[in-house]
Design an enzyme around this catalytic site. Structure first.
Site, PDB file in Angstrom:
ATOM      1  CG  HIS A  37      -2.002  -0.589   0.791  1.00  0.00           C
ATOM      2  ND1 HIS A  37      -2.278  -2.119   0.733  1.00  0.00           N
ATOM      3  CD2 HIS A  37      -3.422   0.005   0.585  1.00  0.00           C
ATOM      4  CE1 HIS A  37      -3.556  -2.440   0.649  1.00  0.00           C
ATOM      5  NE2 HIS A  37      -4.351  -1.213   0.394  1.00  0.00           N
ATOM      6  CE  LYS A 102      -6.343 -10.370  11.592  1.00  0.00           C
ATOM      7  NZ  LYS A 102      -6.102  -9.579  12.754  1.00  0.00           N
TER       8      LYS A 102
END
Lengths: 189, 281
Positions: A37, A102
Site C-alpha cells: 500500500h 479483518k
C-alpha cells in the site's frame, strides 16, 4: 443463506450486499498489505501507473506463507485492515470497489466507502490453511522484492467472507454486539 | 554438571516452532470446541466452527494454522549446573528458528530495521530471547510464535498506587474492549502487575504461557482473573468482533513486588492461536 458473487464488482452487486451477509467470492482478486500500500501511494504521488487496474476490483489484505511443494500458495488468511486505513480513501477514489481483511475501519474509510459505493468484507482471522484451499492460482505481479508483501493476482473460488461494512456504512463492528444482545433477549423471552 | 549439545537445542527448538504453528495447544483446542458448543449466537457459532474446521485442515496438512507464523519469543530457564557443548545457547536457539521457518515453508515476518523497513531478515530471526539463571541441572526453553495482529493491541500503563485494583480493572477492560475486534477474538490475555516498566511487560508475555485451566495461587488475583474474564465475555464483542458471547478464552495475571510509588500494569493480548510450547533438556 450465502450470497455468491464474482469479480469484478458492479454497483448492482454491491447494492445486493448488506452488513452481516455471508458471501462466497469467485474470480480474480489482488493482494496488498502494509508495504505494498505504501508503495502504491508512492507510485501515485510520482504520477506512475499502478501495477494493475484497480477499477471495480477487490484487494485482499494478505501476505501468505511460502507455498510448500504441491501447494498453489501457503496459508493465506486476512491481516488486520486498519493499518491500511491511511491509504484506502485514495484507492477508493480511483475505483477500488472491495476490500477483504479483518477488524474495524476508520471513519474516513467508511465515509469514502459511502461516497464511492464500496464494500468491505471480513474473513475469519487465523484461518490461513482454510483460506488457501479456496485459492486456485497465485502469481506475483508487482513489487516482488517485498516477498510475502508483494502484490499477487490470485484466482479464488467460493472464497468465504462476511460483509463487515456495506456501501451504506452499516458496520458489523458497531452493530454486532447489539444484535447479539437483542438475539439473547428474544431467546430468553 | 549436565552436558547439553548445542545441536540438540537447535533441533528441538526447530521442531517446536513448526509444531506450535501447526497444532493448537490441547487446552486451547478443547476450549475452542467447548465454546463452539456453548455459544448461543448463530453467527458467532458459525465463526467458531470455521476456526475449528481450519484447525483440522492445518493438522491434516501439517501446515500453519495462520499465515502469520509470528515473531518467535523464547523464555529460557538456564540451570547453573548446565554446560552447553559445541556452541552457545543464543546461536543454537536462533539457528533452530532459522531452520524451522526456512525448511518448514513458514512466513518470514521480521524486518531488519523497524523504521526503514526495507529489508526482511529472510529467516524470521532474530527471535527475542529472555534468560533466567536458575539453580540446578535444568534447561527449559519455552517458545512462543507471537502473531502481531494481537500484539499491536497490547498496552502498558504506569498507574498510581491510588488507582488500586479498580484502576487495574479499568485499564485492562478498556484495552481489551478496544483491541479484541482487531486481535482475532476470541482472545487470550496476559496481565503483568507490579515490578517496573519492563518487568510488567515481561510478566504479561509470560502469562500467555499459562494453561487456560490454571489460575493464580493468590485468592485476590484468582478472583481478579475470574472477574475480568466474566466482564470481557459480557461485552458481547464475540468472535472476530462481530457479536457473541465468546470474546476471551482465558486471562492470567502474574505479579511482582513493586516500588511504593508505582503500579505498573501491562496487558499482552493474544489471538486464539496462542502458539506456545516448552522443551526441557
Amino acid at each position: 443463506m450465502k450470497k455468491i458473487i464474482s469479480t469484478p464488482l458492479s454497483d448492482e452487486m454491491i447494492a445486493s450486499l448488506s452488513c452481516g451477509d455471508q458471501v462466497l467470492i469467485s474470480g480474480t482478486i489482488y493482494t496488498a498489505r502494509d508495504a505494498a500500500h505504501k508503495r502504491l501511494l508512492e507510485d501515485l504521488n510520482q504520477n506512475k501507473r499502478l501495477p494493475f487496474d484497480i477499477k471495480n476490483q477487490i484487494v485482499f489484505y494478505m501476505g501468505p506463507c511460502p507455498a510448500a511443494p504441491g501447494e498453489v500458495i501457503g496459508p493465506a488468511g486476512p491481516t488486520t485492515s486498519h493499518r491500511m486505513d491511511k491509504y484506502t480513501p485514495k484507492l477508493l477514489s480511483l475505483g477500488l470497489k472491495g476490500m477483504i481483511g479483518k477488524g474495524n475501519r476508520s471513519l474516513e474509510v467508511i465515509e469514502s466507502m459511502k461516497k464511492y459505493y464500496d464494500v468491505y468484507f471480513a474473513c475469519v482471522g487465523g484461518t490461513g490453511t482454510l483460506c488457501a484451499k479456496h485459492i486456485l492460482h497465485s502469481e506475483v505481479i508487482a513489487y516482488s522484492d517485498l516477498g510475502t508483501e508483494a502484490i499477487r493476482k490470485i484466482e479464488v473460488e467460493d472464497f468465504p467472507v462476511f460483509v463487515a461494512i456495506d456501501a451504506k456504512g452499516n458496520n458489523i463492528y458497531e452493530s454486532g454486539p447489539e444484535k447479539f444482545r437483542k438475539y439473547l433477549a428474544t431467546q430468553n423471552n | 554438571m549436565k552436558i547439553v549439545q548445542a545441536k540438540d537445542i537447535t533441533q528441538k527448538v526447530a521442531q517446536l516452532c513448526v509444531e506450535i504453528n501447526t497444532k493448537l495447544a490441547d487446552d486451547i483446542d478443547s476450549t475452542l470446541k467447548k465454546e463452539e458448543r456453548q455459544e448461543p449466537y448463530p453467527l458467532a457459532r458459525n465463526i467458531l466452527s470455521v476456526i475449528n474446521e481450519n484447525r483440522n485442515l492445518a493438522i491434516n496438512a501439517r501446515r500453519p494454522i495462520c499465515q502469520d507464523t509470528g515473531m518467535v519469543v523464547a523464555f529460557v530457564k538456564y540451570g547453573q549446573e548446565i554446560m552447553i557443548k559445541d556452541g552457545g545457547i543464543e546461536q543454537a536457539i536462533q539457528e533452530g528458528v532459522r531452520q524451522a521457518y526456512c525448511q518448514g515453508y513458514m512466513r518470514k515476518s521480521v524486518v531488519k530495521d523497524p523504521l526503514l523497513r526495507n529489508e526482511n531478515t529472510q529467516d524470521n530471526t532474530p527471535a527475542i530471547v529472555h534468560y533466567q539463571i536458575v539453580p540446578g541441572e535444568v534447561l527449559q526453553i519455552s517458545v512462543m510464535a507471537k502473531g502481531f495482529g494481537s500484539e499491536n493491541t497490547s498496552a502498558l500503563k504506569m498507574l498510581k498506587p491510588a488507582d488500586g485494583v479498580e484502576g487495574v480493572k479499568h485499564f485492562v477492560l478498556d484495552t481489551i474492549r478496544k483491541g479484541a475486534p482487531n486481535a482475532c477474538a476470541p482472545i487470550i490475555a496476559g496481565i503483568g502487575i507490579g515490578g517496573d516498566f519492563e518487568k510488567a511487560a515481561l510478566l504479561a508475555k509470560e502469562a500467555l504461557f499459562i494453561p487456560l485451566d490454571q489460575h493464580h495461587k493468590k485468592p485476590h488475583l484468582r478472583a481478579l482473573e475470574k472477574e475480568l474474564l466474566r466482564k470481557v465475555n459480557e461485552m458481547g464483542i464475540g468472535p472476530m468482533g462481530m457479536g457473541g458471547q465468546t470474546t476471551m478464552l482465558g486471562i492470567h495475571v502474574l505479579d511482582y513486588p513493586t516500588h511504593i510509588a508505582g503500579l505498573p500494569v501491562a496487558v499482552n493480548i493474544c489471538c486464539y492461536v496462542d502458539r506456545r510450547g516448552t522443551v526441557v533438556f
